[in-house]
Scaffold this active site. Sequence first.
Site, mmCIF file in Angstrom:
data_model
loop_
_atom_site.group_PDB
_atom_site.id
_atom_site.type_symbol
_atom_site.label_atom_id
_atom_site.label_comp_id
_atom_site.label_asym_id
_atom_site.label_seq_id
_atom_site.Cartn_x
_atom_site.Cartn_y
_atom_site.Cartn_z
ATOM 1 C CG ASP A 21 -2.124 0.885 1.063
ATOM 2 O OD1 ASP A 21 -2.329 1.402 -0.061
ATOM 3 O OD2 ASP A 21 -2.859 1.078 2.042
ATOM 4 C CG ASN A 69 -7.846 -2.099 -5.332
ATOM 5 O OD1 ASN A 69 -6.970 -2.917 -5.057
ATOM 6 N ND2 ASN A 69 -8.097 -1.075 -4.530
#
Length: 247
Positions: A21, A69
């Site tokens: 991330d 996502n």
Amino acid sequence: MNLPPDLDPQKIPQHIAVIMDGNGRWATSQGLPRIAGHRQGARTLKELLRCCKNWGIKALTAYAFSTENWQRPLEEVDFLMLLFERLLRRELAQMHQEGVKISCIGDLSALPQSLQTEIEHSMAETVNNQAIHFTLAVNYGSRNEITRACRQIAELVEQGQINAAQVNETLVEKHLYTADTLAPDLLIRTSGEMRLSNFLLWQMAYTEMYFTDIFWPDFDREALYQALLSYQKRDRRFGKVKPLLSA
Ligand code: IPE
Ligand code: IPE
Ligand code: MG
């Protein structure tokens, strides 16, 4: 690139999972578009895989794209799909040569056909490799995975192949994408976020968690070393009481 001397080779995690991330924030901090962060993040992953292999870690599972996502801007999603495809195509020969066994987990059927083809090819080519098992989670979500397992098991019951009393943890595990792999010993999440974001919820019931503020593109060998140092200090009890050492 041997194991740093103050790490105990007896206490190296067998399987590391990473939530990669902070690519977007890394790029923004450098005045670059988000996709530049993803590109750099892919390089980081390549280096990390090599380092894990050299340090005796037997499996690395990386969260590359979640079922959530898809809600990102289309250009970013398209770029990521291309990046995964390119990564597999360009790195396959080298990874194969280094003994990397490649797997992908997630609902692969929703991915672009050309990416699916690349994934199938990479997996088939490297299936017998043993140096390290590298799993890329693409269009992966734990809720999706567990729901799918429930559905498959319900079908077995419906068809009369098993009865409900035979449904146990081992059977559920067999129907997860990760069937036949050991659970992660260590989870690393970069960029300061402290959540699982729908990653390996079942599999990480007893995984040690490590969070760092470093953005994924900057997660280098030194950062992995710090994560391992922290891991090696943990006391993994698995719900038991530690036996008293006799005097
Ligand atoms: C992780 O970085 C990569 C993917 C989720 C594909 P992000 O893109 O989430 O980066 P931030 O969190 O926005 O900085
Ligand atoms: C998790 O990161 C998914 C991947 C790293 C692929 P996100 O950036 O999507 O997670 P949230 O939205 O911060 O929870
Ligand atoms: Mg993020």
